[in-house]
Design a protein around this motif. Sequence first.
Motif, short mmCIF file in Angstrom:
data_model
loop_
_atom_site.label_atom_id
_atom_site.label_comp_id
_atom_site.label_asym_id
_atom_site.label_seq_id
_atom_site.Cartn_x
_atom_site.Cartn_y
_atom_site.Cartn_z
N MET A 1 0.40 -0.69 -0.16
CA MET A 1 0.17 0.06 -0.31
C MET A 1 0.91 1.10 -0.19
N LYS A 2 0.11 2.03 -0.71
CA LYS A 2 1.23 3.37 -0.74
C LYS A 2 0.09 4.28 -0.29
N VAL A 3 0.97 5.92 0.13
CA VAL A 3 0.23 6.42 0.81
C VAL A 3 0.74 7.96 -0.12
N LEU A 4 -0.87 8.25 -1.09
CA LEU A 4 0.81 9.82 -1.85
C LEU A 4 0.13 11.36 -0.94
N HIS A 5 0.68 11.98 -0.58
CA HIS A 5 1.15 12.48 0.88
C HIS A 5 1.48 14.21 0.24
N LEU A 6 0.44 15.46 1.40
CA LEU A 6 1.60 16.76 0.82
C LEU A 6 2.35 17.57 1.43
N LYS A 7 3.39 17.83 1.60
CA LYS A 7 4.02 18.12 3.10
C LYS A 7 2.31 19.21 3.83
N GLY A 8 2.61 19.41 5.03
CA GLY A 8 1.19 20.64 5.76
C GLY A 8 0.51 20.06 5.40
N CYS A 9 0.18 18.78 5.20
CA CYS A 9 -0.99 18.76 4.72
C CYS A 9 -1.91 18.06 6.23
N ASN A 10 -2.64 18.58 7.03
CA ASN A 10 -3.29 18.23 8.24
C ASN A 10 -4.22 17.01 7.79
N LYS A 11 -4.98 16.79 7.07
CA LYS A 11 -5.83 15.00 6.90
C LYS A 11 -4.37 14.36 6.51
N CYS A 12 -2.94 14.47 6.06
CA CYS A 12 -2.19 13.48 5.58
C CYS A 12 -1.77 13.22 6.62
N THR A 13 -1.17 13.86 7.46
CA THR A 13 -0.27 14.59 7.99
C THR A 13 -1.13 12.85 9.84
N GLU A 14 -3.02 12.72 9.53
CA GLU A 14 -3.41 12.61 9.92
C GLU A 14 -3.83 11.23 9.99
N LEU A 15 -4.05 10.93 8.44
CA LEU A 15 -3.47 9.44 8.45
C LEU A 15 -2.33 8.85 8.35
N LEU A 16 -1.56 9.34 8.29
CA LEU A 16 -0.04 8.94 8.41
C LEU A 16 0.00 8.09 9.77
N LYS A 17 -0.87 9.09 10.72
CA LYS A 17 -0.13 8.87 12.40
C LYS A 17 -1.52 7.55 12.46
N ALA A 18 -2.78 7.68 12.18
CA ALA A 18 -3.82 6.33 12.15
C ALA A 18 -2.71 5.64 11.85
N LEU A 19 -2.32 6.02 10.64
CA LEU A 19 -1.90 4.04 9.77
C LEU A 19 -1.04 3.28 10.90
N GLY A 20 -0.06 4.66 10.84
CA GLY A 20 1.06 4.45 13.06
C GLY A 20 0.69 3.08 13.40
N GLU A 21 -0.07 4.05 14.13
CA GLU A 21 -1.10 2.74 15.49
C GLU A 21 -1.53 2.19 15.06
N LYS A 22 -2.12 1.75 13.23
CA LYS A 22 -2.28 0.65 14.23
C LYS A 22 -2.31 -0.65 13.01
N LYS A 23 0.13 0.46 12.99
CA LYS A 23 1.07 -0.59 12.73
C LYS A 23 0.40 -1.06 11.28
N ILE A 24 -0.58 -0.41 10.68
CA ILE A 24 -0.48 -1.02 9.16
C ILE A 24 0.74 -0.62 8.45
N GLU A 25 1.20 -0.98 7.62
CA GLU A 25 2.31 -1.63 6.15
C GLU A 25 1.70 -0.39 5.41
N TYR A 26 2.92 0.55 4.87
CA TYR A 26 2.73 1.99 3.87
C TYR A 26 3.65 2.30 3.48
N THR A 27 3.73 2.33 1.91
CA THR A 27 4.86 3.43 2.12
C THR A 27 3.97 5.17 1.47
N PRO A 28 5.03 5.89 1.98
CA PRO A 28 4.79 7.28 1.32
C PRO A 28 5.34 7.83 0.53
#
Length: 97
Positions: free
Chosen positions: A1-28
């Motif tokens: 799974m890949k996550v396409l994101h932007l620097k400074g994007c609040n929703k992006c930060t929220e998603l990346l944090k949630a994936l980390g908390e759930k221990k879901i592997e992804y490539t940013p």
Amino acid sequence: MKVLHLKGCNKCTELLKALGEKKIEYTPIEADDNGTYADYVEDLLGIDNYPIIVMEKGKETTFVYGTDDGSKLGPRRLAANVLAIGCLNVASMLVNI
């Protein structure tokens, strides 16, 4: 799974944090550093909202993204092997992965 994101994007930060908390592997993938790919995905989906989750399984590709555009909400089949799922928020994005 890949996550396409932007620097400074609040929703992006929220998603990346949630994936980390759930221990879901992804490539940013930082959109600003991968403009050609980001532009391709935006054009394919007809959106410019971030983050965008890209899941590839065999020949099937599923994109999960956030949007407030009612015409882009829910699942849309873009091609025989391409599914796009528009979500209202990060929580609903997580449900669709």
